[in-house]
Enzyme design. Structure first.
Site: not given
Ligand SMILES: *Cc1c(COP(=O)(O)O)cnc(C)c1O
Length: 375
Positions: A103, A187, A211
């Site tokens: 990521w 993030d 998540k």
């Molecule tokens: C799932 C995830 C994303 C991506 O999210 P989207 O909603 O598919 O754009 C980005 N960063 C992390 C750490 C994730 O787990």
């Protein structure tokens, strides 16, 4: 009983939340409307949104000098929205990225479209050689080795690498790294609300909801107010944090149903005892699973022990030839979505807030039995 769902995302929701939503589906609180059918400007949805924001602020102790935005575009959208809003701040157009898995690599590659973007540190093996970054991503670069440029506008990392199972929580003070004016941006998509956040260390945290915070469709953005208002001219109006903040996340129609569902999750979290209680439960769940993995010669997790994720636990069978059989039998035993990400292989158990210790114990019992029969 429902099966245990170990999906990395979109992932299991608390059953109670689903049942509340089902009961309120066609008539929200006597309004005669589903939440999906309401104007986002009407008093009912204004209340839903205000309660969601207040509960979220209370749960995480978000300071008043942070705006809380409910946006669209997901984590991957924020990979662009964040640089579009922040990289112009200070004038140098620079940002530094720490790479620790899939990521953060995606974030880095996207940001390079918008300015002078450099790698501050990486746990990829080929970083020093300057080659393309490759896994396996199994550790996190200590802030002591980050090369932060003093005129960087921000320094970005991913605090929980969902795919690789690497979690980093010892967020540094950028002033101590020689960049007092840079903002630390994070993030936190896959561990938001699983443990406390130290907002004194960060300028911006974003998290896609699907998540650990609700359904897909809404992205939570916590941004210090002094960082707002520096968007590049090419930034779409709907993604300019200053527009979104000024309009209370209603610059355009927000994802109303996803905000409502996330709001129900926030209320459920408060009922569980808040973030402190969730952190305790999450630590116990992760401890149970990792200590079983470490005690077994049949399964293995390869992430360095000090940065193992409490949320996402990748693991491998010693005999990879048994992978398909393992997944088939797990499914039959009511243990769903354990297949690892294709870039890592093996298995992955995502054990977010909605997964109780009983689900983790059921997984361990299944793994023991599988080992007994195939080991
Ligand atoms: C799932 C995830 C994303 C991506 O999210 P989207 O909603 O598919 O754009 C980005 N960063 C992390 C750490 C994730 O787990």
């Amino acid at each position: 009983m429902r099966p245990w769902n170990f999906s990395a995302g979109p992932s299991a929701m608390p059953l109670e939340v689903l049942q509340t939503a089902a009961a309120e589906m066609s008539d929200w609180h006597g309004s005669g409307m589903s939440v999906m059918e309401m104007s986002h400007r009407g008093k009912q949805f204004i209340q839903i949104h205000a309660e969601a924001e207040a509960d979220l602020r209370e749960l995480l102790g978000v300071p008043d000098d942070f705006a809380v935005l409910f946006m669209q575009g997901g984590g991957i959208g924020e990979n662009a929205i964040l640089p579009l809003n922040l990289i112009g701040r200070g004038g140098a157009g620079k940002a530094d990225y720490v790479l620790s898995g899939s990521w953060s690599n995606k974030s880095y590659k996207e940001a390079r479209r918008y300015g002078d973007v450099a790698i501050a540190a990486s746990s990829g093996d080929s970083w020093e050689a300057g080659e393309a970054e490759q896994g396996p991503w199994t550790w996190f670069p200590d802030p002591a080795i980050w090369k932060v440029r003093p005129d960087a506008s921000y320094v970005h990392f991913c605090s929980n690498e969902t795919i690789d199972g690497v979690e980093f929580t010892d967020w540094p003070d950028l002033a101590e790294l020689g960049a007092p004016n840079a903002a630390l941006t994070v993030d936190a998509s896959s561990h938001i609300l699983s443990r406390p956040i130290d907002f004194s260390r960060t300028g911006l945290v974003f998290a896609g909801a699907q998540k650990n915070a609700g359904p897909a469709g809404v992205t939570l953005v916590f941004v210090r107010r002094d960082l707002i208002g520096h968007a590049l001219p090419i930034c779409p109006s709907a993604f300019d944090y200053s527009n979104v903040a000024a309009a209370d996340s209603m610059f355009n129609t927000p994802p109303t149903y996803a905000i409502y569902m996330a709001g129900l999750v926030f209320k459920w979290l408060k009922k569980q005892g808040g973030i402190a209680a969730m952190e305790k439960a999450n630590a116990a769940k992760a401890q149970a699973l990792y200590s079983y993995l470490d005690s077994s010669g049949f399964y293995a997790n390869r992430v360095h022990a000090d940065v193992r994720s409490r949320m996402n636990v990748p693991f491998f069978l010693a005999d990879e030839g048994l992978n398909a059989e393992f997944l088939k039998q797990a499914d039959q035993a009511g243990l769903l979505q354990l297949k690892g990400h294709k870039s890592v292989g093996g298995m992955r158990a995502s054990i977010y807030n909605a997964m109780p210790i009983d689900g983790v114990n059921a997984l361990i019992a299944f793994m023991q039995e599988f080992e007994r029969r195939h080991g």
